[in-house]
Write a protein that holds these residues in place. Sequence first.
Motif, short mmCIF file in Angstrom:
data_model
loop_
_atom_site.label_atom_id
_atom_site.label_comp_id
_atom_site.label_asym_id
_atom_site.label_seq_id
_atom_site.Cartn_x
_atom_site.Cartn_y
_atom_site.Cartn_z
N LEU A 86 33.96 28.14 28.09
CA LEU A 86 34.50 28.73 29.32
C LEU A 86 35.80 28.06 29.73
CD1 LEU A 86 31.18 29.12 31.30
CD2 LEU A 86 32.65 30.99 30.52
N LEU A 87 35.83 26.75 29.66
CA LEU A 87 37.02 26.00 30.04
C LEU A 87 38.21 26.34 29.13
CD1 LEU A 87 38.31 23.89 31.83
CD2 LEU A 87 37.36 22.12 30.35
N ILE A 88 37.98 26.43 27.85
CA ILE A 88 39.05 26.77 26.90
C ILE A 88 39.61 28.15 27.21
CG2 ILE A 88 39.51 27.36 24.48
CD1 ILE A 88 37.52 25.05 23.76
N GLU A 89 38.74 29.12 27.41
CA GLU A 89 39.19 30.50 27.66
C GLU A 89 39.93 30.61 29.00
OE1 GLU A 89 39.20 32.94 25.59
OE2 GLU A 89 37.93 32.09 24.04
N ILE A 90 39.41 29.96 30.03
CA ILE A 90 40.05 30.02 31.35
C ILE A 90 41.41 29.33 31.30
CG2 ILE A 90 39.88 29.17 33.73
CD1 ILE A 90 36.80 29.75 33.43
N ARG A 91 41.48 28.21 30.61
CA ARG A 91 42.76 27.50 30.48
C ARG A 91 43.80 28.38 29.81
NH1 ARG A 91 45.68 24.69 26.69
NH2 ARG A 91 46.88 22.94 27.50
N GLU A 92 43.41 29.07 28.74
CA GLU A 92 44.35 29.96 28.03
C GLU A 92 44.87 31.04 28.96
OE1 GLU A 92 45.73 29.57 25.01
OE2 GLU A 92 44.69 27.66 25.07
N GLN A 93 43.99 31.59 29.79
CA GLN A 93 44.42 32.62 30.73
C GLN A 93 45.41 32.06 31.75
OE1 GLN A 93 43.85 35.98 30.89
NE2 GLN A 93 42.94 35.71 28.87
N LEU A 97 49.15 33.26 32.47
CA LEU A 97 49.46 33.72 33.83
C LEU A 97 50.54 32.85 34.48
CD1 LEU A 97 45.87 34.42 35.14
CD2 LEU A 97 47.65 36.11 34.72
N ALA A 98 50.59 31.60 34.10
CA ALA A 98 51.55 30.68 34.71
C ALA A 98 52.98 31.16 34.49
CB ALA A 98 51.38 29.28 34.14
N LYS A 99 53.24 31.73 33.33
CA LYS A 99 54.58 32.23 33.04
C LYS A 99 54.91 33.44 33.91
CE LYS A 99 54.14 30.59 28.35
NZ LYS A 99 53.74 30.96 27.03
N ALA A 100 53.97 34.37 34.02
CA ALA A 100 54.21 35.60 34.79
C ALA A 100 54.22 35.35 36.29
CB ALA A 100 53.14 36.62 34.43
#
Length: 131
Positions: A86-93, A97-100
């Motif tokens: 969960l942590l890996i997947e949320i971090r990737e999102q 999102l940080a860029k956008a």
Amino acid sequence: MKLGENEAAKNLIGIITFNVTATQTVDGGVIPWVNTAKANEEILNLIDADEIVISEHEITVVIDYPLTSPTSFQLFSAIGFSRKLLLIEIREQFLSLAKAETLDVLAIDLVALDVYRTNSDKIEITLDIDV
């Protein structure tokens, strides 16, 4: 009240916490959150990282705060979901999102995940974020 497409009625069924063993303290205490920018490093010290905390095979993760436009994404797993996955997947999102959204990922701490079962028997996760 009529529910919108992403606002299905839901019931809280659990809370998943993230505790990390502190490595830079004298007493080796426990930190009750994970910084999203440092998640890869903190996974190494994540307590109960491999514990399956959601046994369902499909979930929806909703990210609303601190975004200007809430978003959600689906995750699939044949064996269920561990804290680490969960942590890996949320971090990737968050990184994408940080860029956008021009988010400061270093300022976002993931404290917990609220796990809901919707009236359509789906699992939906919302993030407990501290900024």
